[in-house]
Scaffold this motif. Structure first.
Motif, PDB file in Angstrom:
ATOM      1  N   GLU A  35      21.302  88.337 159.550  1.00  0.00           N
ATOM      2  CA  GLU A  35      21.252  88.465 161.114  1.00  0.00           C
ATOM      3  C   GLU A  35      22.798  88.193 161.433  1.00  0.00           C
ATOM      4  OE1 GLU A  35      18.118  87.195 163.531  1.00  0.00           O
ATOM      5  OE2 GLU A  35      17.125  86.560 161.576  1.00  0.00           O
ATOM      6  N   ASP A  36      23.869  87.647 160.635  1.00  0.00           N
ATOM      7  CA  ASP A  36      25.325  87.453 161.000  1.00  0.00           C
ATOM      8  C   ASP A  36      25.982  88.663 161.372  1.00  0.00           C
ATOM      9  OD1 ASP A  36      27.482  85.020 160.509  1.00  0.00           O
ATOM     10  OD2 ASP A  36      28.215  87.187 160.173  1.00  0.00           O
ATOM     11  N   VAL A  37      26.404  88.287 162.719  1.00  0.00           N
ATOM     12  CA  VAL A  37      26.901  89.527 163.476  1.00  0.00           C
ATOM     13  C   VAL A  37      28.226  89.998 162.741  1.00  0.00           C
ATOM     14  CG1 VAL A  37      26.172  88.802 165.819  1.00  0.00           C
ATOM     15  CG2 VAL A  37      28.503  88.182 164.533  1.00  0.00           C
ATOM     16  N   PHE A  38      28.843  89.415 161.684  1.00  0.00           N
ATOM     17  CA  PHE A  38      29.892  89.932 161.024  1.00  0.00           C
ATOM     18  C   PHE A  38      29.769  90.229 159.659  1.00  0.00           C
ATOM     19  CE2 PHE A  38      34.461  88.884 159.641  1.00  0.00           C
ATOM     20  CZ  PHE A  38      35.085  90.037 160.043  1.00  0.00           C
ATOM     21  N   SER A  39      29.075  89.347 159.014  1.00  0.00           N
ATOM     22  CA  SER A  39      28.847  89.681 157.502  1.00  0.00           C
ATOM     23  C   SER A  39      27.606  90.555 156.912  1.00  0.00           C
ATOM     24  CB  SER A  39      28.982  88.460 156.549  1.00  0.00           C
ATOM     25  OG  SER A  39      28.019  87.540 157.215  1.00  0.00           O
ATOM     26  N   GLN A  40      26.486  90.577 157.911  1.00  0.00           N
ATOM     27  CA  GLN A  40      25.189  91.000 157.863  1.00  0.00           C
ATOM     28  C   GLN A  40      24.797  90.858 156.362  1.00  0.00           C
ATOM     29  OE1 GLN A  40      26.601  95.010 159.215  1.00  0.00           O
ATOM     30  NE2 GLN A  40      26.396  94.427 161.360  1.00  0.00           N
ATOM     31  N   GLY A  41      24.659  89.819 155.768  1.00  0.00           N
ATOM     32  CA  GLY A  41      23.840  89.470 154.672  1.00  0.00           C
ATOM     33  C   GLY A  41      24.770  89.411 153.490  1.00  0.00           C
ATOM     34  N   TYR A  42      26.110  89.758 153.739  1.00  0.00           N
ATOM     35  CA  TYR A  42      26.919  89.824 152.409  1.00  0.00           C
ATOM     36  C   TYR A  42      27.260  88.435 152.020  1.00  0.00           C
ATOM     37  CZ  TYR A  42      31.146  90.467 149.358  1.00  0.00           C
ATOM     38  OH  TYR A  42      31.969  90.469 148.440  1.00  0.00           O
ATOM     39  N   ILE A  43      27.246  88.191 150.625  1.00  0.00           N
ATOM     40  CA  ILE A  43      27.477  86.994 150.119  1.00  0.00           C
ATOM     41  C   ILE A  43      28.328  87.093 148.906  1.00  0.00           C
ATOM     42  CG2 ILE A  43      25.319  86.688 148.918  1.00  0.00           C
ATOM     43  CD1 ILE A  43      25.367  83.856 149.412  1.00  0.00           C
ATOM     44  N   CYS A  44      29.362  86.425 148.550  1.00  0.00           N
ATOM     45  CA  CYS A  44      30.257  86.446 146.969  1.00  0.00           C
ATOM     46  C   CYS A  44      29.740  85.222 146.317  1.00  0.00           C
ATOM     47  CB  CYS A  44      31.529  86.658 147.408  1.00  0.00           C
ATOM     48  SG  CYS A  44      32.684  85.164 147.768  1.00  0.00           S
ATOM     49  N   PRO A  45      29.987  85.078 145.211  1.00  0.00           N
ATOM     50  CA  PRO A  45      29.818  83.971 144.314  1.00  0.00           C
ATOM     51  C   PRO A  45      30.314  82.637 144.777  1.00  0.00           C
ATOM     52  CG  PRO A  45      30.543  85.842 142.824  1.00  0.00           C
ATOM     53  CD  PRO A  45      30.852  86.359 144.244  1.00  0.00           C
ATOM     54  N   LYS A  46      31.142  82.700 145.488  1.00  0.00           N
ATOM     55  CA  LYS A  46      31.802  81.540 145.939  1.00  0.00           C
ATOM     56  C   LYS A  46      30.759  80.996 147.219  1.00  0.00           C
ATOM     57  CE  LYS A  46      35.849  83.224 147.011  1.00  0.00           C
ATOM     58  NZ  LYS A  46      35.784  84.559 146.419  1.00  0.00           N
ATOM     59  N   GLY A  47      30.407  81.690 148.096  1.00  0.00           N
ATOM     60  CA  GLY A  47      29.444  81.391 149.121  1.00  0.00           C
ATOM     61  C   GLY A  47      28.244  80.945 148.463  1.00  0.00           C
ATOM     62  N   ALA A  48      27.719  81.591 147.320  1.00  0.00           N
ATOM     63  CA  ALA A  48      26.482  81.180 146.813  1.00  0.00           C
ATOM     64  C   ALA A  48      26.542  79.878 145.957  1.00  0.00           C
ATOM     65  CB  ALA A  48      25.995  82.372 145.786  1.00  0.00           C
ATOM     66  N   SER A  49      27.575  79.450 145.777  1.00  0.00           N
ATOM     67  CA  SER A  49      27.754  77.946 145.318  1.00  0.00           C
ATOM     68  C   SER A  49      28.054  76.744 146.192  1.00  0.00           C
ATOM     69  CB  SER A  49      29.219  78.074 144.393  1.00  0.00           C
ATOM     70  OG  SER A  49      30.361  78.092 145.147  1.00  0.00           O
ATOM     71  N   LEU A  50      27.868  77.351 147.424  1.00  0.00           N
ATOM     72  CA  LEU A  50      28.101  76.001 148.354  1.00  0.00           C
ATOM     73  C   LEU A  50      27.066  75.020 148.256  1.00  0.00           C
ATOM     74  CD1 LEU A  50      29.860  75.513 151.078  1.00  0.00           C
ATOM     75  CD2 LEU A  50      27.843  76.489 152.312  1.00  0.00           C
ATOM     76  N   GLY A  51      25.751  75.004 147.782  1.00  0.00           N
ATOM     77  CA  GLY A  51      25.062  73.980 147.176  1.00  0.00           C
ATOM     78  C   GLY A  51      25.560  73.242 145.948  1.00  0.00           C
ATOM     79  N   ALA A  52      26.094  73.849 145.191  1.00  0.00           N
ATOM     80  CA  ALA A  52      26.562  73.102 143.915  1.00  0.00           C
ATOM     81  C   ALA A  52      27.879  72.534 144.473  1.00  0.00           C
ATOM     82  CB  ALA A  52      27.182  74.099 142.854  1.00  0.00           C
ATOM     83  N   LEU A  53      28.620  72.821 145.235  1.00  0.00           N
ATOM     84  CA  LEU A  53      29.952  71.903 145.664  1.00  0.00           C
ATOM     85  C   LEU A  53      29.469  70.634 146.491  1.00  0.00           C
ATOM     86  CD1 LEU A  53      33.005  71.336 146.603  1.00  0.00           C
ATOM     87  CD2 LEU A  53      32.483  72.880 148.456  1.00  0.00           C
ATOM     88  N   HIS A  54      28.270  70.841 147.387  1.00  0.00           N
ATOM     89  CA  HIS A  54      27.711  69.556 147.813  1.00  0.00           C
ATOM     90  C   HIS A  54      27.324  68.562 147.014  1.00  0.00           C
ATOM     91  CE1 HIS A  54      25.805  67.338 151.090  1.00  0.00           C
ATOM     92  NE2 HIS A  54      24.703  67.307 150.352  1.00  0.00           N
ATOM     93  N   HIS A  55      26.683  69.131 146.004  1.00  0.00           N
ATOM     94  CA  HIS A  55      26.073  68.227 145.188  1.00  0.00           C
ATOM     95  C   HIS A  55      26.969  67.919 143.793  1.00  0.00           C
ATOM     96  CE1 HIS A  55      22.256  68.228 147.157  1.00  0.00           C
ATOM     97  NE2 HIS A  55      22.223  69.524 147.125  1.00  0.00           N
ATOM     98  N   ASP A  56      27.725  68.196 143.666  1.00  0.00           N
ATOM     99  CA  ASP A  56      29.009  67.803 142.587  1.00  0.00           C
ATOM    100  C   ASP A  56      29.041  66.458 142.455  1.00  0.00           C
ATOM    101  OD1 ASP A  56      30.803  67.975 140.650  1.00  0.00           O
ATOM    102  OD2 ASP A  56      32.329  69.196 141.758  1.00  0.00           O
ATOM    103  N   PRO A  57      28.752  65.892 141.308  1.00  0.00           N
ATOM    104  CA  PRO A  57      28.856  64.596 140.900  1.00  0.00           C
ATOM    105  C   PRO A  57      30.102  64.099 141.040  1.00  0.00           C
ATOM    106  CG  PRO A  57      28.122  65.786 138.988  1.00  0.00           C
ATOM    107  CD  PRO A  57      28.099  66.868 140.150  1.00  0.00           C
ATOM    108  N   ASP A  58      31.198  64.859 140.701  1.00  0.00           N
ATOM    109  CA  ASP A  58      32.747  64.454 140.620  1.00  0.00           C
ATOM    110  C   ASP A  58      33.234  64.527 142.044  1.00  0.00           C
ATOM    111  OD1 ASP A  58      32.691  64.111 137.876  1.00  0.00           O
ATOM    112  OD2 ASP A  58      33.125  66.340 137.623  1.00  0.00           O
ATOM    113  N   ARG A  59      32.591  64.994 142.936  1.00  0.00           N
ATOM    114  CA  ARG A  59      33.137  65.008 144.387  1.00  0.00           C
ATOM    115  C   ARG A  59      33.129  63.427 144.985  1.00  0.00           C
ATOM    116  NH1 ARG A  59      30.956  65.297 149.630  1.00  0.00           N
ATOM    117  NH2 ARG A  59      28.994  65.636 148.719  1.00  0.00           N
ATOM    118  N   LEU A  60      34.383  63.074 145.273  1.00  0.00           N
ATOM    119  CA  LEU A  60      34.684  61.698 145.503  1.00  0.00           C
ATOM    120  C   LEU A  60      33.842  61.699 146.833  1.00  0.00           C
ATOM    121  CD1 LEU A  60      38.539  61.306 145.027  1.00  0.00           C
ATOM    122  CD2 LEU A  60      36.524  60.821 143.470  1.00  0.00           C
ATOM    123  N   THR A  61      33.306  60.215 147.032  1.00  0.00           N
ATOM    124  CA  THR A  61      32.490  59.860 148.177  1.00  0.00           C
ATOM    125  C   THR A  61      32.919  58.561 148.661  1.00  0.00           C
ATOM    126  OG1 THR A  61      30.747  58.653 146.647  1.00  0.00           O
ATOM    127  CG2 THR A  61      30.565  61.048 147.571  1.00  0.00           C
TER     128      THR A  61
END
Length: 711
Positions: A35-61
């Protein structure tokens, strides 16, 4: 389970994502928002990895401070006290220019860094300001500044209505558009063909975009400006020039183009004169047409002239500010109008004398400024979401220079090739833990849209705007305990004043939310942030519309097609006509859809598959040099040497070798397990920091002379 709708901040496409979160706050699924007005469902591998980025154990906290050569976690107050105790004495003793700033590519994808970075930069007041722009796109800003009066006024291809697209040195199917915000580029390019239009690509490689195109011409690297001048020459010779109103300098361009006939440039470009003439006439006769150039045109020795000639060609064919041609987006958030026309060279670099452009100096000279003693020597460095030790030319030299600094601070979520040299590292929240609005990228969008992403998840980490305001307090001599709330209100008050909006209208908001609310209220559509909050899939503001002459801020109020700041470099290009190609190999870069420069290689979903860091070589060159597919080769330039596996392919033209950039994660002292396990090779070891586009100071990363030999 809960579902959140967010705008992907990992590349320029600004796609809408649907993120599923379980009761433990784990990201269980990321898919395109239909339903996004611009991308209308399109996704690339980078966007699909957003969860992996959030849960990356090497990310500094937590903040890190280096003590006895080792990083230790400290409190935020301890980290800022360390910065105040060590940075302020350097400023007090050596002056503000003793501190440099490097701002990396991720900055533009982060609203907090875009809006509050400038507050810190202004408080610091250094002339030693560097960004990834001078290894990427500064020629386009330079040429746009002199043509249209503002370096941020960049026309973009109207992809959804054009009937003919000429692409030079760009691979938008992989980059997802660059200096051209466009979700689902593949769909949009296929739309051109479905309308009966044509796509023509000039690139030394047969890229994914070239494979989709109707025509591909394997131009010799670094000769785009020669080709474009020949195209302009044909337009005049064949009486196909129709620039319309609001344009100065047409006759000056005619005179400049005279020596660059198709026959004159054919030997250098590798494209037959008859083909050049046909391409030019096809463009002129196509009706709605657009010329688009990107990395291959900006990161070369004649980047400014090539960038300028892209817009000259669009203007002369009547396609500037025309539906289906190239047009100027009208973003929803208020954009300050320049009070005076753009100019460059307000100061120069201390060692090599490079002129300032857009308030910054070429990052290719950063090592010079650190290594060379004397008044104004850089003694401290602040990096913001950047990895210059990997991403700048002759990166080995800069790495050694970083060791010489008295003090270094990095705002970054990783301990990487650059931040390992820092004395203090200040991490920020993940993209899902901060609000977002694409302040910069909507100024380049192929359709006017607006979308606000609230923070999806809570975090104990301070937001980056808070960190930057505390850094600004230190830079201004107010210490590490500056009143952040009062400082933020002061900054918002200035934005309210400039937009002509009452600050009280954004009451109850702080940080980027307040700033965006004020900017929307001061923008052209009469929106407010509450409108976007009520529209989680974004608001479609319509197709691009003609904006000349109101968008121009030149002194004349017209498009200045032949500005002296650009045309004075034409004799340097003219001299290339007298040179025969020497037959040596030229190195060019290449992109991957699952990669964005150096900053997402620690995510397992994005590094799957075979070795991407190969040296692509044409079969004829491989046979001549004794190279075998899969064998190891050395690549040597004036700047350095590297070794990488060979990939023999006719996707590159003879005389060209190609390597991706952003890799080389094989150094000590990092905490990036996945990236280290998929280290690849750093192509910038052989990029030459002495090769620059003269007007803009942009590094030359395409067309680098190299020698290749089997190992």
């Amino acid at each position: 389970m809960t579902t959140a709708h967010v705008t992907c901040p990992l590349c320029e496409a600004t796609c809408g994502l649907e993120v599923t979160i379980d009761e433990k706050n784990l990201i269980t699924r990321v898919r395109g928002d239909r339903e996004d007005v611009f991308s209308q469902g399109y996704i690339c591998p980078k966007g699909a990895s957003l969860g992996a980025l959030h849960h990356d154990p090497d990310r500094l906290t937590a903040p890190l401070v280096k003590r006895d050569g080792e990083f230790v976690e400290v409190t935020w107050d301890e980290a800022f006290t360390e910065i105040d105790n060590r940075l302020r004495p350097i400023i007090d003793e050596y002056g503000k220019d003793a501190v440099a700033v490097y701002s990396g590519n991720p900055t533009v994808h982060n609203a907090a860094l875009v809006l509050y970075g400038r507050v810190f930069f202004k408080a610091l007041g250094t002339k030693n300001f560097y960004t990834a722009t001078t290894v990427d796109q500064m020629p386009k800003h330079f040429s746009s500044g002199y043509l249209f009066g503002d370096p941020q006024t960049i026309p973009v291809a109207d992809l959804d209505r054009t009937e003919h697209l000429l692409i030079l040195g760009a691979n938008p199917l992989v980059s997802n558009g660059s200096l051209m915000t466009a979700a689902d580029v593949r769909g949009r390019l296929r739309g051109i063909q479905k309308r009966g239009g044509r796509i023509v690509v000039l690139d030394p490689r047969r890229t994914r975009t070239a494979q989709l195109a109707d025509e591909h011409h394997a131009i010799r690297p670094g000769t785009d400006a020669l080709f474009l001048f020949a195209l302009v020459n044909v337009l005049f010779a064949e009486h196909r020039v129709n620039p319309g109103e609001h344009v100065n300098g047409v006759e000056e361009v005619r005179a400049l183009a005279e020596p660059f006939t198709p026959e004159a440039v054919a030997p250098a470009t590798g494209i037959d004169a008859a083909e050049i003439r046909r391409i030019a006439l096809d463009l002129a006769d196509a009706g709605r047409a657009a010329v688009y150039g990107r990395m291959g045109t900006t990161t070369q020795s004649y980047g400014t002239i090539a960038s300028w000639l892209v817009d000259v060609a669009n203007t002369l064919t009547g396609n500037l500010d025309r539906e289906g041609g190239v047009m100027f987006p009208l973003p929803a958030a208020w954009k300050p109008r320049r009070s005076s026309p753009f100019t460059s060279g307000r100061w120069t670099s201390r060692v090599r004398g490079y002129p300032e452009v857009l308030g910054e100096l070429p990052v290719a000279t950063l090592a010079d400024e650190i290594e060379t003693p004397g008044k104004g020597q850089i003694r401290a460095l602040v990096t913001i979401s950047g990895n210059p030790a990997l991403s700048t030319p002759n990166s080995a030299r800069l790495t050694e220079a970083l060791r010489q600094l008295d003090f270094m601070v990095s705002l970054d979520v990783y301990l990487n090739e650059t931040t390992r040299h820092a004395d203090v590292i200040l991490p920020g929240p993940s993209p899902l833990e901060r609000p977002h609005y694409d302040v910069a990228l909507y100024t380049l969008a192929v359709r006017n849209v607006a979308n606000w992403t609230p923070a999806t998840l809570d975090t104990d980490l301070p937001q980056e705007w808070v960190t930057l305001l505390r850094m600004a307090g230190i830079a201004a001599g107010q210490g590490p305990d500056v009143d952040v709330a009062a400082f933020d209100t002061m900054v918002a008050g200035e934005t309210a004043r400039r937009t002509g909006v009452e600050l009280s209208l954004a009451e109850g908001r702080t940080g980027p939310a307040r700033m965006i609310d004020l900017m929307l209220r001061g923008g052209p559509y009469g929106l407010k942030l509450a409108d976007l909050e009520a529209a989680p899939h974004g608001i479609d503001l319509g197709a691009l519309k003609p904006r000349l002459p109101e968008v121009l801020t030149t002194a004349s109020g017209k498009v200045e097609l032949a500005p002296d700041a650009i045309t004075k470099d034409v004799p340097r290009l003219r001299a290339e006509l007298d040179k025969a190609p020497d037959g040596g190999l030229l190195l060019i870069g290449r992109r991957h859809l699952s990669s964005n420069n150096s900053w997402m290689h620690n995510l397992t979903p994005l590094v799957r598959g075979g070795n991407r860091c190969t040296v692509q070589v044409h079969p004829d060159d491989a046979s001549r040099l004794g190279l075998t597919d899969g064998g190891l080769a050395s690549v040597t330039s004036r700047a350095g040497k590297l070794e990488a596996p060979v990939e023999v392919t006719d996707d590159v033209r003879p005389g060209v070798v190609s390597m991706p950039h952003g890799w080389g994660h094989d150094v000590d002292g990092m905490r990036t397990k996945v990236a280290t396990a998929h280290a690849g090779v750093n192509s910038n070891l052989v990029a030459d920091e002495t090769l620059l586009d003269v007007p803009s100071g942009n590094a030359v990363l395409n067309g680098i002379p190299v020698e290749v030999a089997p190992v």
